[in-house]
Design an enzyme around this catalytic site. Structure first.
Site, PDB file in Angstrom:
ATOM      1  N   ALA A  60      71.081  49.651 -33.870  1.00 53.64           N
ATOM      2  CA  ALA A  60      70.637  49.511 -32.811  1.00 53.64           C
ATOM      3  C   ALA A  60      69.845  50.861 -32.037  1.00 53.64           C
ATOM      4  CB  ALA A  60      71.267  48.761 -31.821  1.00 53.64           C
ATOM      5  N   GLU A  61      70.849  51.991 -31.972  1.00 52.16           N
ATOM      6  CA  GLU A  61      70.281  53.327 -31.446  1.00 52.16           C
ATOM      7  C   GLU A  61      69.217  53.796 -32.503  1.00 52.16           C
ATOM      8  OE1 GLU A  61      73.896  55.028 -29.254  1.00 52.16           O
ATOM      9  OE2 GLU A  61      74.129  54.636 -31.355  1.00 52.16           O
TER      10      GLU A  61
ATOM     11  N   ASP B 237      67.019  51.976 -33.856  1.00 49.99           N
ATOM     12  CA  ASP B 237      66.037  51.253 -33.690  1.00 49.99           C
ATOM     13  C   ASP B 237      65.217  51.703 -32.329  1.00 49.99           C
ATOM     14  OD1 ASP B 237      65.857  49.844 -35.963  1.00 49.99           O
ATOM     15  OD2 ASP B 237      67.131  47.971 -35.174  1.00 49.99           O
TER      16      ASP B 237
ATOM     17  N   GLU C   8      66.391  32.940 -46.294  1.00 44.69           N
ATOM     18  CA  GLU C   8      67.356  33.607 -46.923  1.00 44.69           C
ATOM     19  C   GLU C   8      67.956  34.567 -46.187  1.00 44.69           C
ATOM     20  OE1 GLU C   8      65.414  36.190 -49.927  1.00 44.69           O
ATOM     21  OE2 GLU C   8      64.564  34.423 -50.848  1.00 44.69           O
TER      22      GLU C   8
ATOM     23  N   LYS D  20      69.856  37.895 -44.860  1.00 41.41           N
ATOM     24  CA  LYS D  20      69.547  39.184 -45.242  1.00 41.41           C
ATOM     25  C   LYS D  20      70.742  40.263 -45.551  1.00 41.41           C
ATOM     26  CE  LYS D  20      67.007  43.017 -43.430  1.00 41.41           C
ATOM     27  NZ  LYS D  20      67.786  44.144 -43.587  1.00 41.41           N
TER      28      LYS D  20
ATOM     29  N   ASP E 220      73.435  42.833 -46.247  1.00 39.98           N
ATOM     30  CA  ASP E 220      73.531  44.224 -45.743  1.00 39.98           C
ATOM     31  C   ASP E 220      74.092  45.144 -46.952  1.00 39.98           C
ATOM     32  OD1 ASP E 220      73.334  46.203 -43.996  1.00 39.98           O
ATOM     33  OD2 ASP E 220      75.029  45.629 -42.814  1.00 39.98           O
TER      34      ASP E 220
ATOM     35  N   ARG F 144      65.842  51.767 -54.540  1.00 38.30           N
ATOM     36  CA  ARG F 144      64.569  51.575 -53.972  1.00 38.30           C
ATOM     37  C   ARG F 144      63.947  53.224 -53.599  1.00 38.30           C
ATOM     38  NH1 ARG F 144      63.115  49.465 -47.810  1.00 38.30           N
ATOM     39  NH2 ARG F 144      64.857  51.090 -47.167  1.00 38.30           N
TER      40      ARG F 144
ATOM     41  N   GLU G 148      69.566  42.695 -53.891  1.00 39.76           N
ATOM     42  CA  GLU G 148      70.724  43.534 -53.230  1.00 39.76           C
ATOM     43  C   GLU G 148      71.907  43.629 -53.575  1.00 39.76           C
ATOM     44  OE1 GLU G 148      69.074  44.387 -50.464  1.00 39.76           O
ATOM     45  OE2 GLU G 148      70.415  45.181 -48.973  1.00 39.76           O
TER      46      GLU G 148
ATOM     47  N   TYR H  78      66.519  38.533 -54.875  1.00 38.49           N
ATOM     48  CA  TYR H  78      65.554  37.881 -54.088  1.00 38.49           C
ATOM     49  C   TYR H  78      64.136  38.017 -54.201  1.00 38.49           C
ATOM     50  CZ  TYR H  78      66.638  42.120 -51.823  1.00 38.49           C
ATOM     51  OH  TYR H  78      66.614  43.555 -51.459  1.00 38.49           O
TER      52      TYR H  78
ATOM     53  N   LYS I 249      66.682  39.710 -36.888  1.00 35.62           N
ATOM     54  CA  LYS I 249      67.915  40.154 -36.990  1.00 35.62           C
ATOM     55  C   LYS I 249      68.805  39.559 -36.126  1.00 35.62           C
ATOM     56  CE  LYS I 249      68.440  44.264 -38.702  1.00 35.62           C
ATOM     57  NZ  LYS I 249      67.889  45.550 -38.770  1.00 35.62           N
TER      58      LYS I 249
ATOM     59  N   CYS J 107      79.304  73.347 -14.082  1.00 36.99           N
ATOM     60  CA  CYS J 107      79.373  72.748 -15.638  1.00 36.99           C
ATOM     61  C   CYS J 107      80.868  72.511 -15.815  1.00 36.99           C
ATOM     62  CB  CYS J 107      78.898  74.094 -16.389  1.00 36.99           C
ATOM     63  SG  CYS J 107      79.205  73.913 -18.110  1.00 36.99           S
TER      64      CYS J 107
ATOM     65  N   CYS K  19      82.320  75.658 -17.947  1.00 39.74           N
ATOM     66  CA  CYS K  19      82.174  77.210 -17.454  1.00 39.74           C
ATOM     67  C   CYS K  19      82.253  77.371 -16.102  1.00 39.74           C
ATOM     68  CB  CYS K  19      81.192  77.987 -18.355  1.00 39.74           C
ATOM     69  SG  CYS K  19      79.567  77.629 -17.671  1.00 39.74           S
TER      70      CYS K  19
ATOM     71  N   CYS L 239      73.481  73.586 -18.170  1.00 40.29           N
ATOM     72  CA  CYS L 239      74.423  74.457 -17.733  1.00 40.29           C
ATOM     73  C   CYS L 239      73.446  75.653 -18.253  1.00 40.29           C
ATOM     74  CB  CYS L 239      75.688  74.414 -18.612  1.00 40.29           C
ATOM     75  SG  CYS L 239      76.457  76.185 -18.692  1.00 40.29           S
TER      76      CYS L 239
ATOM     77  N   CYS M 104      79.266  80.228 -21.960  1.00 35.51           N
ATOM     78  CA  CYS M 104      79.723  78.806 -21.645  1.00 35.51           C
ATOM     79  C   CYS M 104      80.305  78.427 -22.940  1.00 35.51           C
ATOM     80  CB  CYS M 104      78.736  77.768 -21.152  1.00 35.51           C
ATOM     81  SG  CYS M 104      79.253  76.129 -21.212  1.00 35.51           S
TER      82      CYS M 104
HETATM   83  S1  IVH Z   1      62.864  40.962 -49.452  1.00 36.73           S
HETATM   84  C1  IVH Z   1      58.793  42.725 -49.562  1.00 36.73           C
HETATM   85  N1  IVH Z   1      64.953  39.675 -49.039  1.00 36.73           N
HETATM   86  O1  IVH Z   1      66.170  44.230 -46.553  1.00 36.73           O
HETATM   87  C2  IVH Z   1      59.981  42.383 -49.076  1.00 36.73           C
HETATM   88  N2  IVH Z   1      65.180  41.627 -48.585  1.00 36.73           N
HETATM   89  O2  IVH Z   1      63.976  45.774 -44.832  1.00 36.73           O
HETATM   90  C3  IVH Z   1      61.218  43.044 -49.496  1.00 36.73           C
HETATM   91  N3  IVH Z   1      67.182  42.767 -48.058  1.00 36.73           N
HETATM   92  O3  IVH Z   1      64.927  46.665 -48.826  1.00 36.73           O
HETATM   93  C4  IVH Z   1      62.594  42.718 -49.372  1.00 36.73           C
HETATM   94  N4  IVH Z   1      68.247  40.634 -48.049  1.00 36.73           N
HETATM   95  O4  IVH Z   1      67.151  45.925 -49.329  1.00 36.73           O
HETATM   96  C5  IVH Z   1      64.465  40.700 -49.051  1.00 36.73           C
HETATM   97  N5  IVH Z   1      66.694  38.213 -48.618  1.00 36.73           N
HETATM   98  C6  IVH Z   1      66.325  39.381 -48.837  1.00 36.73           C
HETATM   99  C7  IVH Z   1      67.281  40.521 -48.267  1.00 36.73           C
HETATM  100  C8  IVH Z   1      66.250  41.856 -48.432  1.00 36.73           C
HETATM  101  C9  IVH Z   1      68.680  42.055 -47.720  1.00 36.73           C
HETATM  102  C10 IVH Z   1      67.094  44.218 -47.657  1.00 36.73           C
HETATM  103  C11 IVH Z   1      66.330  44.768 -48.790  1.00 36.73           C
HETATM  104  C12 IVH Z   1      65.088  45.514 -48.593  1.00 36.73           C
HETATM  105  C13 IVH Z   1      65.445  45.468 -46.954  1.00 36.73           C
HETATM  106  C14 IVH Z   1      64.058  45.180 -46.323  1.00 36.73           C
END
Ligand code: IVH
Length: 663
Positions: A37-38, A40, A118, A120, A122, A141, A175, A227, A315, A410, A413, A428, A434
């Site tokens: 999040a940070e 992003d 699908e 995502k 990690d 990649r 993945e 995938y 996300k 500070c 110091c 400071c 310091c």
């Molecule tokens: S599709 C053009 N499907 O997320 C689309 N990616 O930010 C390419 N990832 O590099 C990716 N699960 O490492 C796709 N079901 C999924 C995924 C997935 C994880 C990861 C992957 C990719 C990154 C994209």
């Protein structure tokens, strides 16, 4: 450039170098220092500034690039089709925007497609190339265009099919990940063997995959879900769901939780169900991917330079916990910046115990309206550094709360702190004495991107300072093994290793030395740029204000900072000149010797640094801006003002295709 614009530029440079650094930490070193999040947030701030000040945007900004760069230790593999990443959505509205964008791009009013949902995963994206049913190449990649050759590692992994069911050729993408139970077992074993634990399953998967010894990879419980496609070759699937069926028929593992959704509402339902069962899954996922199912629409929509227009990752919100803010302490950084840090009653957030979190600055404290004694909400999105995101005001009743004020003095110091106009932070001013700043500077000087004294970390440096052995960077080089042996938990082997690392760090580059000085406003990129215009450290002491201002990206603020720093530290810089051996980039002679090149815009087939490396290997010199001495301008997509200038000066212009053919 106006002073305000210059300040914005400095912030943009700072954000770019922070993003590049965290990208490296995450993608290449498997050791993230901040939460997703940070990360992003940094990217969002940079994107906003680049949009507001288009004159400060640049094609090499990390906002226009895909991800990590290939690691040096592995052979490189050029992907036949670039491996781009997914754009993110964080709300249902973002998902609707995604669909509307696709609709507008195709100029349609009704949606003719279905979605394929699908998880995502990690983990880490890889490409598997099968020829006539046999696995012939596997790669990571990398930066999207070029990855690392990990064929030997994947051939050693039992979970990867080496032979398919039929003699077919295609490039599969998927993945690699580690299940949570396996991750915990692996970490227990590592701790028992005195090895550092992995921060999370993703890093464990990445670290296990990028082993130079395939036997180590083979011993790790890595799994894969496929995938996607690179080159389809013999694969005739017309939809994403047919593609997964095809993979399954060929014996490639797929995630069976994937689901065809009639429309976006159907997808959003699937997302809500997934949020509920997410914690019970055996592996970590960080969102749900929506892919337009039919390939004919995917092809029509195409991709931007970074993302497909036909898919998006919705996300999850980061895991959250509630705890009491017991105190706010103030830390002083190496440039004197004061940072308030929340001291929390220890709480478990997404599996990790958290007891402190940065509050960044007093504006952030005001924005959160947080007081000492408050019940606060903490997030930690999968990785390391936690964040306070809000206050439970309903729990304030009958509580003694204390408002926090940034100190006037500070905490390290006792000097009176400065609050600069227009700046959010406080500083400071006691740069030289310091203790917190001295310690921060020494840690910075020894760090990886500066002098790179391996093994000389903050804990040791704190002890060296405590013993009064080091105060200035040059003092490191007088340390002896005998001295170190008087410290607790120091053995002969370790002492020799530390002294060895310090001594070998003396051979370095001018860019690293300037960066290592830790001059306010001079980050890594700028330090290297400045070093290109100088011979050695005495030249750094002499270079005039006018000459400095001629260097690209150097403005009045940077020059003021540099000049006041070198005035104060002139003796130390002279000392370092005597102690350091500065290596020059060796000039290679080749067919392009004597030719000067400038790159502009985004290249498709390679990154800018790969192109620069190639040019230098052929004897050419890369310049940062177009001048009369430029021989060739290489233009990628979205070339800017450099192209106009080159045209005006009648300089030869090559596109990427021409560059590749010349190479
Ligand atoms: S599709 C053009 N499907 O997320 C689309 N990616 O930010 C390419 N990832 O590099 C990716 N699960 O490492 C796709 N079901 C999924 C995924 C997935 C994880 C990861 C992957 C990719 C990154 C994209």
């Amino acid at each position: 450039m106006s002073a305000n614009l210059e300040k914005i530029k400095i912030r943009i440079d700072e954000l770019r170098s922070q993003i590049e650094r965290h990208n490296r930490k995450y993608h290449e070193e498997d050791a993230p220092e901040i939460t997703d999040a940070e990360f992003d947030n940094l990217k969002t701030e940079l994107k906003k500034l680049e949009k507001k000040y288009p004159e400060l945007d640049s094609p090499d900004s990390p906002t226009h690039k895909v991800g990590g760069a290939a690691r040096r230790d592995f052979a490189k593999v050029q992907h036949s089709v670039r491996m781009i990443s997914l754009d993110n959505a964080f709300s249902k509205d973002d998902m609707r925007d995604f669909e509307n964008r696709a609709k507008r791009a195709l100029k349609i009013t009704e949606i003719p497609w279905s979605y394929f949902a699908e998880y995502k995963m990690d983990g880490l994206a890889v490409e598997l190339v099968y020829q006539s049913g046999t696995l012939v190449k596997a790669s990571t990649r990398g930066d999207g265009a070029v990855g690392e050759d990990i064929t030997a590692n994947l051939l050693a992994l039992p979970s990867i099919p080496k032979k398919l069911k039929k003699s077919v050729s295609f490039e599969a993408r998927g993945e690699i990940f580690i299940e949570i139970d396996d991750f915990e077992k692996l970490n227990k074993k590592r701790v028992a063997e005195d090895e550092p634990a992995f921060a999370n399953p993703r890093n464990a998967a990445a670290g296990s995959l990028r082993q130079l010894d395939p036997k180590i990879t083979a011993s790790r419980p890595l799994k894969i879900f496929c995938y996607g496609l690179g080159l389809p070759m013999d694969c005739k699937a017309q939809t994403q769901s047919e593609l997964l069926e095809f993979f399954n028929e060929q014996g490639l593992p797929i995630n069976s939780s994937s689901h065809v959704c009639k429309n976006l509402d159907d997808f959003l339902k699937f997302y809500d169900q997934t949020v509920k069962k997410r914690d019970k899954l055996p592996y970590q996922i960080d969102g749900v991917v929506a892919k337009i199912n039919e390939f004919k629409f995917q092809e029509k929509l195409g991709t931007t330079s970074n993302h497909p227009r036909w898919a998006v990752a919705f996300k999850f919100e980061a895991p959250m916990a509630v705890t009491t803010l017991e105190n706010i302490e103030v830390q002083v950084g190496r440039t004197g910046t004061l940072t308030p840090v929340a001291v929390l009653a220890p709480v478990n957030v997404g599996g990790v115990t958290v007891s402190s979190a940065s509050l960044h600055n007093e504006d952030e404290i005001a924005r959160l309206d947080v007081r000492i004694g408050d019940v606060v909400e903490i997030i930690r999105s999968g990785d390391v550094i936690p964040k306070v995101i809000g206050v439970r005001e309903a729990e304030r009743k009958n509580k003694k709360l204390r408002e926090f004020k940034m100190p006037e003095l500070c905490p390290s110091c006792g000097s009176k702190v400065l609050k600069e106009e227009e700046m959010v932070g406080r500083r400071c001013p006691n740069t030289t004495h310091c203790p917190a700043q001295v310690e921060g500077r020494l840690i910075h000087f020894a760090s990886k991107d500066a002098l790179n004294m391996e093994g000389v970390g903050p804990q040791w440096i704190a002890q060296f300072i405590h013993k009064k052995w080091v105060n200035l960077p040059s003092d490191f080089f007088s340390l002896t093994a005998e001295q170190l042996l008087t410290l607790d938990r120091m053995g002969e082997k370790l002492a020799a290793k530390i002294i060895g690392a310090i001594q070998s760090s003396r051979t370095t580059t001018l860019g690293r030395a300037i960066y290592g000085l830790g001059i306010p406003h001079i980050g890594e990129t700028l330090a290297h740029k400045i070093s290109e215009h100088l011979e050695d450290l005495p030249a750094f002491l002499k270079i005039s204000r006018e000459d400095l201002l001629h260097i690209e990206d150097v403005g009045e603020i940077v020059v003021d900072s540099l000049i006041s720093f070198r005035r104060e530290y002139a003796d130390e810089i002279k000392k370092l000149h005597r102690l350091l051996t500065l290596e020059k980039k060796k000039k290679v002679s080749g067919p392009w010797s004597g030719m000067n090149f400038v790159l502009t815009g985004t290249l498709e087939q390679m990154t800018r640094s790969q192109a620069e490396k190639k040019i230098e290997e052929l004897g050419g010199t890369c310049q940062s801006s177009v001048t009369k001495s430029t021989s060739v301008l290489i233009v990628g997509e979205d070339a800017g003002s450099k192209l106009d200038k080159a045209k005006k000066l009648g300089i030869e212009i090559w596109d990427e295709k021409k560059l590749l053919s010349k190479i």
